[in-house]
Design an enzyme around this catalytic site. Structure first.
Site, PDB file in Angstrom:
ATOM      1  N   LYS A 268      -4.730 -30.591 -21.882  1.00 49.75           N
ATOM      2  CA  LYS A 268      -3.543 -30.211 -22.654  1.00 49.75           C
ATOM      3  C   LYS A 268      -2.301 -30.976 -22.170  1.00 49.75           C
ATOM      4  O   LYS A 268      -1.544 -31.495 -22.968  1.00 49.75           O
ATOM      5  CB  LYS A 268      -3.264 -28.702 -22.530  1.00 49.75           C
TER       6      LYS A 268
ATOM      7  N   ARG B  50      -0.509 -17.374 -23.185  1.00 46.00           N
ATOM      8  CA  ARG B  50      -1.793 -17.289 -22.492  1.00 46.00           C
ATOM      9  C   ARG B  50      -2.346 -15.865 -22.486  1.00 46.00           C
ATOM     10  O   ARG B  50      -3.405 -15.629 -21.916  1.00 46.00           O
ATOM     11  CB  ARG B  50      -1.579 -17.708 -21.049  1.00 46.00           C
TER      12      ARG B  50
ATOM     13  N   ARG C  73      -9.214 -33.899 -10.313  1.00 42.82           N
ATOM     14  CA  ARG C  73      -7.861 -34.145 -10.828  1.00 42.82           C
ATOM     15  C   ARG C  73      -6.858 -34.290  -9.688  1.00 42.82           C
ATOM     16  O   ARG C  73      -6.910 -33.568  -8.700  1.00 42.82           O
ATOM     17  CB  ARG C  73      -7.427 -32.981 -11.728  1.00 42.82           C
TER      18      ARG C  73
ATOM     19  N   ARG D 211      -3.654 -30.267  -6.705  1.00 37.18           N
ATOM     20  CA  ARG D 211      -3.033 -28.953  -6.866  1.00 37.18           C
ATOM     21  C   ARG D 211      -3.858 -27.914  -6.108  1.00 37.18           C
ATOM     22  O   ARG D 211      -5.088 -27.963  -6.138  1.00 37.18           O
ATOM     23  CB  ARG D 211      -2.997 -28.578  -8.359  1.00 37.18           C
TER      24      ARG D 211
ATOM     25  N   ARG E  83      -9.766 -19.104 -12.450  1.00 41.77           N
ATOM     26  CA  ARG E  83      -8.950 -19.479 -13.617  1.00 41.77           C
ATOM     27  C   ARG E  83      -9.784 -19.428 -14.894  1.00 41.77           C
ATOM     28  O   ARG E  83      -9.292 -19.042 -15.952  1.00 41.77           O
ATOM     29  CB  ARG E  83      -8.342 -20.878 -13.405  1.00 41.77           C
TER      30      ARG E  83
END
Ligand code: AMP
Length: 212
Positions: free
Chosen positions: A13, A88, A127, A159, A170
């Site tokens: 996203k 969300r 990532r 992260r 998550r």
């Protein structure tokens, strides 16, 4: 144009919202980025949000809704925007509807990016993000020298919430709390799905074609 970009963690996203917002001259509004900036600056908001984020949980609705109400009032949002990572939860979606009613605007489209969980897990654990300019890298495809950003030279880091255990949490949160948001917009016939697998440009083209 006002767009909601929807999808599970790691679906791309942020990457796509950056491209599309530039191309279509829309404000890119990402609650995750706003929260991470607050954490980095040690603000009251950041202090409140950090523990939730580190655990892979959602920051409480009242906090995020407040952020969003303020952000949507900023001048760059007047010409249209892409919401990335918001709403969300169902209460967030309902609160957003109320804000839009007050501002007398509406969402044009909700685009849901679809990718299998296994692919997402691989993407998320590899990532990396530039601490300075926010550029997103994937160690499986991008070559980085000394963890330096190829765009600005900033430090590229992982992260905290991209560690495997937190990612699992998550996904759970996404399944239980965020998926119902897609149903909510689906009932209003606002959702278009796109395949999120492929090269970044390829996915961006799919996205642009459903926005045109
Ligand atoms: P993201 O960068 O969108 O993956 O967001 C990173 C983290 O920020 C999430 O795991 C949440 O802890 C928090 N966050 C971002 N957006 C929201 C939201 N709309 N509601 C609640 N928490 C959020």
């Amino acid at each position: 144009m006002r767009i909601i970009l929807f999808g599970p963690p790691g679906v791309g996203k942020g990457t796509q919202a950056k491209i599309i917002s530039k191309d279509l001259k829309l404000a890119h509004i990402a609650t995750g980025d706003i929260l991470r900036e607050a954490v980095a600056h040690g603000t009251q908001l950041g202090k409140k949000a950090k523990a939730f984020m580190d655990r892979g949980e959602l920051v409480p609705d009242d906090v995020v809704i407040g952020i969003m109400q303020d952000r949507l009032k900023e001048s760059d949002a007047k010409n249209g925007f892409i919401l990335d990572g918001f709403p969300r939860t169902l209460p967030q979606a309902e609160a957003l509807d109320k804000v839009f009613d007050r501002l007398n605007i509406r969402i044009d489209k909700v685009v849901s990016m679809e990718v299998d969980k296994e692919v997402l897990m691989n993407r998320l654990t590899s990532r990396r993000v530039c601490r300075n300019c926010g550029s997103i890298y994937n160690l499986l495809v991008d070559k980085l020298n000394d963890s330096k950003c190829t765009k600005c030279g900033g430090e590229v880091y992982q992260r905290d919430d991209d560690k495997r255990e937190t990612i699992e949490r998550r996904f759970e949160v996404y399944q239980n709390q965020t998926k119902p948001v897609k149903k909510y917009y689906g009932a209003k016939k606002m959702v278009t799905e796109i395949d999120g697998i492929g090269e970044i440009d390829e996915v961006a083209n799919r996205l642009k074609s459903v926005l045109n």
